[in-house]
Enzyme design. Structure first.
Site, PDB file in Angstrom:
ATOM      1  N   ASP A 268     -11.031   3.939   4.982  1.00 56.76           N
ATOM      2  CA  ASP A 268     -11.427   2.547   4.495  1.00 56.76           C
ATOM      3  C   ASP A 268     -12.780   2.377   5.181  1.00 56.76           C
ATOM      4  O   ASP A 268     -13.204   1.122   5.395  1.00 56.76           O
ATOM      5  CB  ASP A 268     -10.316   1.486   5.163  1.00 56.76           C
ATOM      6  CG  ASP A 268     -10.453   0.118   4.681  1.00 56.76           C
ATOM      7  OD1 ASP A 268     -11.126   0.114   3.553  1.00 56.76           O
ATOM      8  OD2 ASP A 268      -9.901  -0.649   5.219  1.00 56.76           O
TER       9      ASP A 268
ATOM     10  N   GLN B 163      -3.945  -1.341   9.843  1.00 60.34           N
ATOM     11  CA  GLN B 163      -3.881  -2.533   9.174  1.00 60.34           C
ATOM     12  C   GLN B 163      -4.378  -3.687  10.403  1.00 60.34           C
ATOM     13  O   GLN B 163      -4.053  -3.630  11.235  1.00 60.34           O
ATOM     14  CB  GLN B 163      -2.373  -2.992   8.853  1.00 60.34           C
ATOM     15  CG  GLN B 163      -2.231  -4.270   8.249  1.00 60.34           C
ATOM     16  CD  GLN B 163      -2.898  -4.109   6.815  1.00 60.34           C
ATOM     17  OE1 GLN B 163      -2.862  -3.189   5.849  1.00 60.34           O
ATOM     18  NE2 GLN B 163      -3.417  -5.183   6.576  1.00 60.34           N
TER      19      GLN B 163
ATOM     20  N   LYS C 282       0.631  -1.062   0.180  1.00 64.13           N
ATOM     21  CA  LYS C 282       0.166  -0.019   0.137  1.00 64.13           C
ATOM     22  C   LYS C 282       0.658   1.219  -0.037  1.00 64.13           C
ATOM     23  O   LYS C 282       0.730   2.422  -0.572  1.00 64.13           O
ATOM     24  CB  LYS C 282      -0.956   0.052   1.305  1.00 64.13           C
ATOM     25  CG  LYS C 282      -1.906  -1.013   1.041  1.00 64.13           C
ATOM     26  CD  LYS C 282      -2.593  -1.223   2.602  1.00 64.13           C
ATOM     27  CE  LYS C 282      -3.755  -2.622   2.595  1.00 64.13           C
ATOM     28  NZ  LYS C 282      -4.496  -2.932   3.625  1.00 64.13           N
TER      29      LYS C 282
END
Ligand code: NAP
Length: 292
Positions: free
Chosen positions: A125, A102, A58
């Site tokens: 997200d 994460q 990422k």
């Protein structure tokens, strides 16, 4: 002997490349107007090899698109309060536009508490309760990147959702639930399946659109698929194996995502696109270009 019919592949790698190219242009414009690059901060707790690899990927994609990538690491022994404090600091940092935790995080960390420390405007997200509610109510906000990536793929391949029966296998907060909500917003009729579902194969056989989000290699078999159905495999299991038995399903489906090269690249592209949108939204006039 006639050739067996085979499904058309939905190429997530190519579509992600196009999204990242457009996003890169917007990042350059943002730099020119704001005097800094859009910034995505990743929070990594512990050293789980898969998580380390995902974060590395990422970060590399972000930098290639002209998005600054900041990394905050905490030890695998970190307490919830320490991770929340790290996220709080990023939420209050005016030079950070998007925050990514994460996950999964080590078991002693309350993941939900950490998610909720992300400022909604930086929740690129779509993990907070605020973002989930906004998505469910069709209000502005960022949806889950994987779910949004799947919608982009379906749209790019001309899949009309209206009135179609979509079966979502999986109901996790980051994937199964949000993709079902987005398909519902597109006027599909949704059936959620999970580990308590009975007669799963029979339900999948009624689906015009199948979304596999289970986390079990080759779980969805080819003979479950209705001829011509659209099959989206969000699963990503060790060895680059999806949740759908691809070699079987390709003979029956009309459209299918490969693994790798389907949903995975779209997730990263949407993460970076959301970050640039967040930067634009927080810095004024260019917010008129915001999307998703
Ligand atoms: P998760 O939180 O473990 O959820 C898995 C879901 O599958 C649960 O809802 C579970 O049901 C359901 N399930 C498990 N066994 C089942 C069975 N036998 N029959 C029917 N349903 C069953 O996983 P996740 O985070 O949603 O991830 C799912 C997959 O997507 C994984 O392979 C993950 O690596 C992948 N993923 C990919 C991306 C990407 O960018 N490509 C992003 C995120 C996740 P219960 O709720 O009843 O337990």
């Amino acid at each position: 002997m006639p050739d067996s019919p085979t499904a058309e592949l939905m190429d997530g790698t190519a579509l992600a490349r196009r999204i990242l190219a457009e996003t890169g242009e917007r990042a350059v414009a943002f730099l020119a107007s704001a005097g800094r690059e859009p910034c995505l901060a990743a929070v990594l707790v512990g050293d789980d090899p898969a998580s380390v690899t995902y974060v590395k990927m990422k970060r590399a994609r972000s930098r290639a698109a002209g998005v600054e990538s900041r990394l905050v690491t905490l030890p695998s022994t970190a307490r919830t309060s320490e991770v929340v404090a790290a996220v709080d600091e990023l939420s209050g940092d005016a030079t950070v536009d998007g925050i990514l935790l994460q996950h999964p995080v080590p078991s002693q960390v309350d993941e939900r508490a950490v998610f909720e420390a992300i400022a909604p405007a930086k929740d690129v997200d779509g993990v907070t309760a605020h973002s989930f509610a906004a998505m469910a109510l069709d209000l502005p906000g960022f949806p889950s990147c994987t779910a949004a990536g799947i919608i982009h793929l379906l749209d790019a391949y001309g899949v009309d959702l209206s009135g179609r029966h979509a079966v979502v296998i999986g109901r996790s907060p980051i994937l199964g639930k949000p993709i079902g909500m987005l398909l519902l917003s597109g006027d599909a009729t949704i059936t959620y399946c999970h580990s308590h579902t009975r007669d799963l194969a029979a339900i999948v056989a009624t689906a015009d659109i199948v979304i596999a989000a289970v986390g079990r290699p080759n779980f969805v078999r080819g003979d479950w698929i209705k001829p011509g159905a659209v099959v989206v495999d969000a699963g990503y299991n060790p060895g680059n194996v999806g949740d759908v038995a691809f070699d079987e399903a390709i003979a029956t489906a009309g459209l299918i995502t490969p693994v790798p090269g389907g949903v995975g690249p779209m997730t990263i592209a949407l993460l970076i696109e959301h970050t640039v949108t967040a930067a634009e939204q927080r810095h004024g006039p260019r917010s008129s270009r915001a999307s998703t």
